[in-house]
Design a protein around this motif. Structure first.
Motif, PDB file in Angstrom:
ATOM      1  N   ARG A  57       0.867  -1.184   0.000  1.00 10.04           N
ATOM      2  CA  ARG A  57       0.000   0.000   0.000  1.00 10.04           C
ATOM      3  C   ARG A  57       0.903   1.233   0.000  1.00 10.04           C
ATOM      4  O   ARG A  57       1.227   1.771   1.073  1.00 10.04           O
ATOM      5  CB  ARG A  57      -0.927  -0.025   1.208  1.00 10.04           C
ATOM      6  N   PRO A  58       1.357   1.664  -1.162  1.00  5.08           N
ATOM      7  CA  PRO A  58       2.377   2.719  -1.256  1.00  5.08           C
ATOM      8  C   PRO A  58       2.026   4.024  -0.547  1.00  5.08           C
ATOM      9  O   PRO A  58       2.846   4.552   0.226  1.00  5.08           O
ATOM     10  CB  PRO A  58       2.520   2.938  -2.769  1.00  5.08           C
ATOM     11  N   ALA A  59       0.857   4.577  -0.800  1.00 10.79           N
ATOM     12  CA  ALA A  59       0.492   5.858  -0.193  1.00 10.79           C
ATOM     13  C   ALA A  59       0.447   5.750   1.327  1.00 10.79           C
ATOM     14  O   ALA A  59       0.909   6.644   2.045  1.00 10.79           O
ATOM     15  CB  ALA A  59      -0.852   6.336  -0.743  1.00 10.79           C
ATOM     16  N   GLU A  60      -0.110   4.655   1.805  1.00  9.14           N
ATOM     17  CA  GLU A  60      -0.190   4.434   3.250  1.00  9.14           C
ATOM     18  C   GLU A  60       1.209   4.283   3.852  1.00  9.14           C
ATOM     19  O   GLU A  60       1.479   4.775   4.952  1.00  9.14           O
ATOM     20  CB  GLU A  60      -1.022   3.192   3.529  1.00  9.14           C
ATOM     21  N   ALA A  61       2.094   3.636   3.115  1.00 10.73           N
ATOM     22  CA  ALA A  61       3.469   3.455   3.597  1.00 10.73           C
ATOM     23  C   ALA A  61       4.173   4.795   3.743  1.00 10.73           C
ATOM     24  O   ALA A  61       4.878   5.045   4.733  1.00 10.73           O
ATOM     25  CB  ALA A  61       4.241   2.549   2.648  1.00 10.73           C
ATOM     26  N   ALA A  62       3.997   5.668   2.753  1.00 13.20           N
ATOM     27  CA  ALA A  62       4.631   6.992   2.814  1.00 13.20           C
ATOM     28  C   ALA A  62       4.106   7.793   4.002  1.00 13.20           C
ATOM     29  O   ALA A  62       4.881   8.438   4.729  1.00 13.20           O
ATOM     30  CB  ALA A  62       4.378   7.749   1.508  1.00 13.20           C
ATOM     31  N   LYS A  63       2.800   7.759   4.219  1.00 12.56           N
ATOM     32  CA  LYS A  63       2.199   8.492   5.344  1.00 12.56           C
ATOM     33  C   LYS A  63       2.676   7.920   6.677  1.00 12.56           C
ATOM     34  O   LYS A  63       2.942   8.667   7.631  1.00 12.56           O
ATOM     35  CB  LYS A  63       0.677   8.419   5.258  1.00 12.56           C
ATOM     36  N   ALA A  64       2.771   6.596   6.751  1.00 14.99           N
ATOM     37  CA  ALA A  64       3.221   5.964   7.995  1.00 14.99           C
ATOM     38  C   ALA A  64       4.662   6.367   8.303  1.00 14.99           C
ATOM     39  O   ALA A  64       5.018   6.606   9.465  1.00 14.99           O
ATOM     40  CB  ALA A  64       3.101   4.448   7.888  1.00 14.99           C
ATOM     41  N   MET A  65       5.511   6.458   7.275  1.00 13.44           N
ATOM     42  CA  MET A  65       6.893   6.892   7.499  1.00 13.44           C
ATOM     43  C   MET A  65       6.938   8.351   7.932  1.00 13.44           C
ATOM     44  O   MET A  65       7.736   8.735   8.802  1.00 13.44           O
ATOM     45  CB  MET A  65       7.727   6.680   6.237  1.00 13.44           C
ATOM     46  N   GLU A  66       6.096   9.181   7.362  1.00 15.06           N
ATOM     47  CA  GLU A  66       6.040  10.582   7.779  1.00 15.06           C
ATOM     48  C   GLU A  66       5.665  10.693   9.259  1.00 15.06           C
ATOM     49  O   GLU A  66       6.257  11.488  10.004  1.00 15.06           O
ATOM     50  CB  GLU A  66       5.023  11.351   6.932  1.00 15.06           C
ATOM     51  N   ARG A  67       4.702   9.877   9.689  1.00 17.96           N
ATOM     52  CA  ARG A  67       4.296   9.906  11.106  1.00 17.96           C
ATOM     53  C   ARG A  67       5.436   9.435  12.007  1.00 17.96           C
ATOM     54  O   ARG A  67       5.662   9.995  13.083  1.00 17.96           O
ATOM     55  CB  ARG A  67       3.046   9.034  11.315  1.00 17.96           C
ATOM     56  N   LEU A  68       6.138   8.405  11.556  1.00 21.25           N
ATOM     57  CA  LEU A  68       7.260   7.887  12.336  1.00 21.25           C
ATOM     58  C   LEU A  68       8.356   8.939  12.487  1.00 21.25           C
ATOM     59  O   LEU A  68       8.869   9.174  13.589  1.00 21.25           O
ATOM     60  CB  LEU A  68       7.821   6.634  11.657  1.00 21.25           C
ATOM     61  N   LEU A  69       8.714   9.592  11.383  1.00 17.41           N
ATOM     62  CA  LEU A  69       9.758  10.606  11.436  1.00 17.41           C
ATOM     63  C   LEU A  69       9.331  11.808  12.270  1.00 17.41           C
ATOM     64  O   LEU A  69      10.136  12.369  13.032  1.00 17.41           O
ATOM     65  CB  LEU A  69      10.126  11.053  10.019  1.00 17.41           C
ATOM     66  N   ALA A  70       8.075  12.209  12.131  1.00 15.22           N
ATOM     67  CA  ALA A  70       7.587  13.355  12.908  1.00 15.22           C
ATOM     68  C   ALA A  70       7.636  13.056  14.397  1.00 15.22           C
ATOM     69  O   ALA A  70       8.051  13.902  15.206  1.00 15.22           O
ATOM     70  CB  ALA A  70       6.156  13.705  12.484  1.00 15.22           C
ATOM     71  N   ALA A  71       7.231  11.845  14.769  1.00 17.07           N
ATOM     72  CA  ALA A  71       7.250  11.472  16.189  1.00 17.07           C
ATOM     73  C   ALA A  71       8.688  11.422  16.710  1.00 17.07           C
ATOM     74  O   ALA A  71       8.970  11.847  17.840  1.00 17.07           O
ATOM     75  CB  ALA A  71       6.575  10.112  16.380  1.00 17.07           C
ATOM     76  N   SER A  72       9.603  10.921  15.896  1.00 15.85           N
ATOM     77  CA  SER A  72      11.008  10.834  16.299  1.00 15.85           C
ATOM     78  C   SER A  72      11.592  12.229  16.486  1.00 15.85           C
ATOM     79  O   SER A  72      12.307  12.497  17.460  1.00 15.85           O
ATOM     80  CB  SER A  72      11.815  10.072  15.238  1.00 15.85           C
ATOM     81  N   ARG A  73      11.299  13.102  15.563  1.00 12.75           N
ATOM     82  CA  ARG A  73      11.810  14.473  15.663  1.00 12.75           C
ATOM     83  C   ARG A  73      11.268  15.167  16.910  1.00 12.75           C
ATOM     84  O   ARG A  73      12.019  15.829  17.633  1.00 12.75           O
ATOM     85  CB  ARG A  73      11.418  15.269  14.413  1.00 12.75           C
ATOM     86  N   GLU A  74      10.007  15.001  17.158  1.00 13.39           N
ATOM     87  CA  GLU A  74       9.405  15.657  18.327  1.00 13.39           C
ATOM     88  C   GLU A  74       9.962  15.105  19.635  1.00 13.39           C
ATOM     89  O   GLU A  74       9.975  15.802  20.649  1.00 13.39           O
ATOM     90  CB  GLU A  74       7.877  15.504  18.289  1.00 13.39           C
ATOM     91  N   ARG A  75      10.419  13.866  19.628  1.00 18.31           N
ATOM     92  CA  ARG A  75      10.982  13.296  20.857  1.00 18.31           C
ATOM     93  C   ARG A  75      12.379  13.856  21.117  1.00 18.31           C
ATOM     94  O   ARG A  75      12.780  14.028  22.263  1.00 18.31           O
ATOM     95  CB  ARG A  75      11.034  11.779  20.768  1.00 18.31           C
ATOM     96  N   LEU A  76      13.119  14.134  20.050  1.00 16.15           N
ATOM     97  CA  LEU A  76      14.480  14.624  20.232  1.00 16.15           C
ATOM     98  C   LEU A  76      14.548  16.141  20.483  1.00 16.15           C
ATOM     99  O   LEU A  76      15.404  16.593  21.237  1.00 16.15           O
ATOM    100  CB  LEU A  76      15.326  14.306  18.988  1.00 16.15           C
ATOM    101  N   LEU A  77      13.669  16.897  19.877  1.00 15.15           N
ATOM    102  CA  LEU A  77      13.765  18.352  19.988  1.00 15.15           C
ATOM    103  C   LEU A  77      13.765  18.870  21.427  1.00 15.15           C
ATOM    104  O   LEU A  77      14.538  19.771  21.761  1.00 15.15           O
ATOM    105  CB  LEU A  77      12.656  19.033  19.174  1.00 15.15           C
ATOM    106  N   PRO A  78      12.920  18.352  22.321  1.00 21.34           N
ATOM    107  CA  PRO A  78      12.946  18.864  23.708  1.00 21.34           C
ATOM    108  C   PRO A  78      14.259  18.601  24.423  1.00 21.34           C
ATOM    109  O   PRO A  78      14.542  19.222  25.457  1.00 21.34           O
ATOM    110  CB  PRO A  78      11.805  18.076  24.392  1.00 21.34           C
ATOM    111  N   LEU A  79      15.077  17.691  23.911  1.00 20.13           N
ATOM    112  CA  LEU A  79      16.353  17.375  24.553  1.00 20.13           C
ATOM    113  C   LEU A  79      17.452  18.320  24.121  1.00 20.13           C
ATOM    114  O   LEU A  79      18.543  18.308  24.678  1.00 20.13           O
ATOM    115  CB  LEU A  79      16.773  15.943  24.192  1.00 20.13           C
ATOM    116  N   THR A  80      17.171  19.156  23.108  1.00 15.85           N
ATOM    117  CA  THR A  80      18.200  20.032  22.582  1.00 15.85           C
ATOM    118  C   THR A  80      18.228  21.340  23.344  1.00 15.85           C
ATOM    119  O   THR A  80      17.303  21.693  24.077  1.00 15.85           O
ATOM    120  CB  THR A  80      17.944  20.346  21.093  1.00 15.85           C
ATOM    121  N   VAL A  81      19.318  22.077  23.133  1.00 13.52           N
ATOM    122  CA  VAL A  81      19.419  23.438  23.667  1.00 13.52           C
ATOM    123  C   VAL A  81      19.250  24.385  22.507  1.00 13.52           C
ATOM    124  O   VAL A  81      19.418  24.022  21.344  1.00 13.52           O
ATOM    125  CB  VAL A  81      20.781  23.676  24.347  1.00 13.52           C
ATOM    126  N   ASP A  82      18.884  25.611  22.790  1.00 10.11           N
ATOM    127  CA  ASP A  82      18.700  26.593  21.727  1.00 10.11           C
ATOM    128  C   ASP A  82      20.025  26.855  21.031  1.00 10.11           C
ATOM    129  O   ASP A  82      21.067  26.991  21.674  1.00 10.11           O
ATOM    130  CB  ASP A  82      18.165  27.917  22.282  1.00 10.11           C
TER     131      ASP A  82
END
Length: 242
Positions: A215-240
């Motif tokens: 399911r190509p379109a669904e796969a692309a969306k699922a990867m976008e959600r995975l990357l977005a969640a990963s990014r949001e988990r790391l950002l609070p750990l960073t400093v400005d």
């Protein structure tokens, strides 16, 4: 004391390179600045000239410095650095762990991983899909069993690389090889700060199931959600960023 400390964690030349590289990336040695002369580095680190030369050669290979017989060893501009080198990435994350670095890594990943997931679902062979499923199972087991960070991060890396390879897009595969160090570093950081392994497994499972289910379109969306969640988990750990 410094010499014994370096010997305890790796080869002398590698550890001298690691220390100098960190000092460059942190801004202690600015672009255009000359490194201390060879004899001074030998005295500072308590090592031989051969060791210092090997360390500087390693840094030159990463494009952090340039060696010239006339002007000595000078720090290159940021634009010249090999930012995809694993050590350079690690030094940046250790000394400049800010939101800009995290955003740079994930903007790069957003550019091609969702599309690679789409292509893997559409064009991947049965063997490709079996590999993706295999690496997902390894990742899920590592996360849910609480295995060491390195084991889990390597499993995550192999899962993402399997998807990129399954895209059968020659440029994506080349990019995947080139950014392998960036993927590894981000995977290690993510696994080190995982608080809800089951949620991570569910995000990866959604990608896996969509690809294996072709399911190509669904796969692309699922990867976008995975990357977005990963990014949001790391950002609070960073400093400005400065």
């Amino acid at each position: 004391m410094l010499e014994r400390e370096l010997l305890s964690v790796g080869t002398m030349s590698a550890q001298v390179a690691n220390h100098i590289g960190s000092r460059i990336v942190s801004g202690e040695f600015l672009p255009g600045a000359a490194l201390p002369i060879e004899s001074e580095l030998c005295e500072y680190y308590g090592v031989s000239r051969t060791t210092v030369r090997e360390a500087v050669k390693s840094l030159a290979g990463k494009r952090l410095v340039e060696v010239s017989p006339k002007v000595g060893t000078r720090v290159l501009p940021f634009a010249e650095w090999n930012l995809l080198d694993r050590d350079v990435l690690a030094w940046r994350l250790q000394t400049q762990f800010d939101g800009k670095i995290v955003e740079d890594i994930f903007e790069m990943r957003f550019c091609f991983e969702p599309r690679a997931s789409f292509l893997a679902a559409r064009d991947g062979t049965d063997d490709d899909l079996a590999q993706i499923e295999h690496h997902f199972r390894e990742l899920a087991a590592a996360q849910l069993e609480g295995l060491p960070v390195k084991t889990t991060s390597e499993a995550a890396l192999e899962f993402h690389l399997a998807i990129i390879n399954a895209s059968h897009n020659g440029l994506f595969v080349t990019i995947g090889s080139a950014v392998k160090s960036a993927l590894r570093v981000s995977s290690e950081m993510l696994q080190r700060h995982t608080t809800r392994p089951s949620e991570d497994v569910a995000l990866h499972e959604a990608v896996c199931l969509a690809i294996v289910g072709r399911r190509p379109a669904e796969a692309a969306k699922a990867m976008e959600r995975l990357l977005a969640a990963s990014r949001e988990r790391l950002l609070p750990l960073t400093v400005d960023a400065a």
